[in-house]
Design a protein around this motif. Structure first.
Motif, PDB file in Angstrom:
ATOM      1  N   GLY A 287       1.088  -1.357  -0.371  1.00 24.01           N
ATOM      2  CA  GLY A 287       0.031  -0.329   0.237  1.00 24.01           C
ATOM      3  C   GLY A 287       0.416   1.164   0.141  1.00 24.01           C
ATOM      4  O   GLY A 287       2.124   1.009   0.316  1.00 24.01           O
ATOM      5  N   ARG A 288      -0.212   2.531   0.227  1.00 19.36           N
ATOM      6  CA  ARG A 288       0.878   3.735  -0.021  1.00 19.36           C
ATOM      7  C   ARG A 288       1.659   3.934   1.157  1.00 19.36           C
ATOM      8  O   ARG A 288       2.430   4.875   1.420  1.00 19.36           O
ATOM      9  N   SER A 289       0.818   3.426   2.318  1.00 22.16           N
ATOM     10  CA  SER A 289       1.273   3.751   3.419  1.00 22.16           C
ATOM     11  C   SER A 289       2.721   3.970   3.460  1.00 22.16           C
ATOM     12  O   SER A 289       3.769   4.459   4.117  1.00 22.16           O
ATOM     13  N   ASN A 290       3.725   2.276   2.393  1.00 25.37           N
ATOM     14  CA  ASN A 290       4.705   2.465   3.133  1.00 25.37           C
ATOM     15  C   ASN A 290       5.636   1.570   1.566  1.00 25.37           C
ATOM     16  O   ASN A 290       6.255   1.355   1.698  1.00 25.37           O
ATOM     17  N   GLY A 291       4.740   2.470   0.398  1.00 24.63           N
ATOM     18  CA  GLY A 291       5.517   2.089  -0.698  1.00 24.63           C
ATOM     19  C   GLY A 291       5.160   2.927  -1.778  1.00 24.63           C
ATOM     20  O   GLY A 291       5.338   4.238  -0.898  1.00 24.63           O
ATOM     21  N   LEU A 292       5.100   2.363  -3.019  1.00 24.13           N
ATOM     22  CA  LEU A 292       5.120   3.975  -3.949  1.00 24.13           C
ATOM     23  C   LEU A 292       4.013   4.230  -4.109  1.00 24.13           C
ATOM     24  O   LEU A 292       3.494   3.420  -4.432  1.00 24.13           O
ATOM     25  N   GLY A 293       3.349   5.597  -4.322  1.00 21.55           N
ATOM     26  CA  GLY A 293       2.219   5.113  -5.188  1.00 21.55           C
ATOM     27  C   GLY A 293       2.632   5.673  -6.710  1.00 21.55           C
ATOM     28  O   GLY A 293       3.319   5.492  -7.420  1.00 21.55           O
ATOM     29  N   GLN A 294       1.489   6.291  -7.561  1.00 22.86           N
ATOM     30  CA  GLN A 294       1.301   5.897  -9.360  1.00 22.86           C
ATOM     31  C   GLN A 294       2.346   6.665  -9.762  1.00 22.86           C
ATOM     32  O   GLN A 294       3.083   7.669  -8.878  1.00 22.86           O
ATOM     33  N   PRO A 295       3.137   6.754 -10.801  1.00 22.05           N
ATOM     34  CA  PRO A 295       2.338   5.239 -11.963  1.00 22.05           C
ATOM     35  C   PRO A 295       3.195   4.380 -11.849  1.00 22.05           C
ATOM     36  O   PRO A 295       3.380   3.912 -12.389  1.00 22.05           O
ATOM     37  N   TYR A 296       3.927   4.064 -10.146  1.00 26.39           N
ATOM     38  CA  TYR A 296       4.517   2.714  -9.779  1.00 26.39           C
ATOM     39  C   TYR A 296       3.198   1.656  -8.893  1.00 26.39           C
ATOM     40  O   TYR A 296       1.802   1.947  -8.380  1.00 26.39           O
ATOM     41  N   ALA A 297       3.604   0.293  -8.843  1.00 25.88           N
ATOM     42  CA  ALA A 297       3.064  -0.484  -7.631  1.00 25.88           C
ATOM     43  C   ALA A 297       3.416  -1.385  -7.879  1.00 25.88           C
ATOM     44  O   ALA A 297       5.418  -1.275  -8.145  1.00 25.88           O
ATOM     45  N   VAL A 298       3.983  -2.076  -6.222  1.00 31.32           N
ATOM     46  CA  VAL A 298       5.144  -2.377  -6.303  1.00 31.32           C
ATOM     47  C   VAL A 298       4.020  -3.741  -5.096  1.00 31.32           C
ATOM     48  O   VAL A 298       3.027  -3.700  -4.454  1.00 31.32           O
ATOM     49  N   TRP A 299       4.417  -4.654  -5.598  1.00 35.99           N
ATOM     50  CA  TRP A 299       4.411  -5.693  -4.739  1.00 35.99           C
ATOM     51  C   TRP A 299       5.546  -6.949  -3.496  1.00 35.99           C
ATOM     52  O   TRP A 299       6.616  -6.649  -4.277  1.00 35.99           O
ATOM     53  N   ALA A 300       4.860  -7.471  -2.990  1.00 37.36           N
ATOM     54  CA  ALA A 300       6.067  -8.623  -2.569  1.00 37.36           C
ATOM     55  C   ALA A 300       5.496  -9.705  -2.125  1.00 37.36           C
ATOM     56  O   ALA A 300       3.765  -9.683  -2.412  1.00 37.36           O
ATOM     57  N   ALA A 301       6.242 -10.888  -2.393  1.00 40.02           N
ATOM     58  CA  ALA A 301       5.689 -12.109  -2.541  1.00 40.02           C
ATOM     59  C   ALA A 301       6.538 -13.422  -1.706  1.00 40.02           C
ATOM     60  O   ALA A 301       7.836 -13.194  -1.387  1.00 40.02           O
ATOM     61  N   ARG A 302       6.579 -13.899  -1.404  1.00 47.48           N
ATOM     62  CA  ARG A 302       6.790 -15.495  -0.958  1.00 47.48           C
ATOM     63  C   ARG A 302       6.172 -16.267  -1.433  1.00 47.48           C
ATOM     64  O   ARG A 302       5.460 -16.897  -1.630  1.00 47.48           O
ATOM     65  N   LYS A 303       7.677 -17.719  -1.549  1.00 41.96           N
ATOM     66  CA  LYS A 303       6.977 -19.220  -2.139  1.00 41.96           C
ATOM     67  C   LYS A 303       6.458 -19.416  -0.371  1.00 41.96           C
ATOM     68  O   LYS A 303       7.687 -19.882   0.176  1.00 41.96           O
ATOM     69  N   THR A 304       5.425 -20.341  -1.133  1.00 46.44           N
ATOM     70  CA  THR A 304       5.381 -21.619   0.120  1.00 46.44           C
ATOM     71  C   THR A 304       5.204 -23.066   0.217  1.00 46.44           C
ATOM     72  O   THR A 304       5.144 -23.317  -1.396  1.00 46.44           O
ATOM     73  N   LYS A 305       4.990 -23.855   1.280  1.00 49.82           N
ATOM     74  CA  LYS A 305       4.388 -24.699   1.087  1.00 49.82           C
ATOM     75  C   LYS A 305       3.805 -25.341   0.600  1.00 49.82           C
ATOM     76  O   LYS A 305       3.866 -26.961  -0.057  1.00 49.82           O
ATOM     77  N   GLU A 306       2.669 -24.475   1.103  1.00 46.09           N
ATOM     78  CA  GLU A 306       1.333 -25.689   0.625  1.00 46.09           C
ATOM     79  C   GLU A 306       0.665 -24.882  -0.736  1.00 46.09           C
ATOM     80  O   GLU A 306       1.435 -24.007  -0.692  1.00 46.09           O
TER      81      GLU A 306
END
Length: 313
Positions: A287-306
């Motif tokens: 979200g914008r609370s700790n990421g970048l606003g337009q014109p950007y998008a930021v994602w965080a991801a993790r690979k899980t066991k299941e």
């Protein structure tokens, strides 16, 4: 997309704020992103393709960092003269200045070569992290500052090395990767940085390499964090991009941070269709609370066991 789970939490050294949104469907995510972009973007704010300056072989970059405003400075004075000392002092920030080599000839002469110049997404993402590390509140920062010097980071599509140059000192080890054609520029810009290494990593070649042969051809240490900044622009590269991320990530350990400037909807759709189809990835839009606003998008991801059944979420 479900925001019921989006309380403040951390994946290793990456913090998801309360306004983070989980990505469950590629089409829904793209519709939300690009409808927001269309509302907020106007011809008055046209940015071009997103490069900083494609004319200079040596580029000067200044990163301005500004402290948080503190009100009521001087309010602790006593006596009749107290009112004279209620002026707010102008906060003193800092400027990080550097020069970085580009290869503007390669940009024009090699088809598809976009990594040989500096792009605004990398500069703006570095500025965000440095601002948060120097002056941000912990709960408003994307990275957990106290853990960074323990981490091994790998950057995909590092290009000129601008992100590594600005951020490497925050981490234990920083690995900048790109195709063979880009290594000369990375080595030039990142020379004499003790905790930085440069490695060739071609996603397309990795994709074509049989899985049983990949550990020998692509040997990297266990990674805590992967940065992929402005790598999502060509739909045809997305199978290789997603496969590379999946190969590099350790289950429930490595966190991937993907930053894009919103351009081609097709590339973003392709990325999420392939990524979510893996079935064992948890992906959140920061979200914008700790990421970048337009014109950007930021994602965080993790690979899980299941395997994850998005129908149950």
């Amino acid at each position: 997309m479900d925001d019921a789970e989006s309380s403040v939490r951390s994946w290793g050294a990456v913090r998801l704020g309360e306004d983070a949104l989980r990505v469950l469907d590629a089409d829904e995510e793209v519709i939300l992103l690009y409808s927001d972009r269309d509302v907020e973007t106007s011809t008055e704010n046209f940015r071009g393709l997103g490069h900083v300056d494609s004319q200079q072989n040596v580029l000067s970059i200044d990163i301005e960092l500004t402290p948080r405003n503190k009100s009521n400075i001087g309010s602790g004075h006593r006596g009749r003269s107290a009112k004279k000392h209620t002026k707010t002092a102008k906060p003193q920030g800092k400027t990080i200045s550097l020069q970085i080599a580009q290869d503007v000839t390669a940009l024009r002469s090699r088809a598809g070569d976009t990594g040989s110049i500096v792009w605004k997404a990398s500069v703006d993402f570095a500025r965000l992290l440095l601002q948060q590390m120097n002056y941000g509140l912990p709960e408003e920062s994307l990275l957990v500052k106290e853990r960074l010097d323990e981490l091994t980071v790998l950057e995909l599509g590092a290009g000129t090395g601008i992100l590594a140059l600005l951020l490497h000192s925050c981490f234990k080890k920083y690995i900048a990767t790109d195709t063979a054609a880009m290594l000369h520029l990375l080595n030039k810009n990142l020379a004499h940085k003790d905790n930085v290494s440069v490695s060739e990593l071609d996603w397309v070649t990795l994709l074509s390499t049989p899985p049983r042969l990949r550990p020998r051809a692509y040997a990297f240490p266990t990674l805590d964090l992967i940065f992929a900044v402005d790598c999502v622009y060509n739909p045809s590269l997305m199978p290789a991009f997603v496969e590379t991320i999946d190969y590099l990530c350790a289950v429930d350990l490595t966190t991937v941070v993907v930053v894009i400037e919103l351009r081609d909807e097709g590339a973003v759709t392709a990325m999420f269709e392939l990524w979510l189809a893996q079935g064992n990835w948890e992906i959140w839009r920061v979200g914008r609370s700790n990421g970048l606003g337009q014109p950007y998008a930021v994602w965080a991801a993790r690979k899980t066991k299941e395997k994850i059944d998005t129908k149950d979420i």
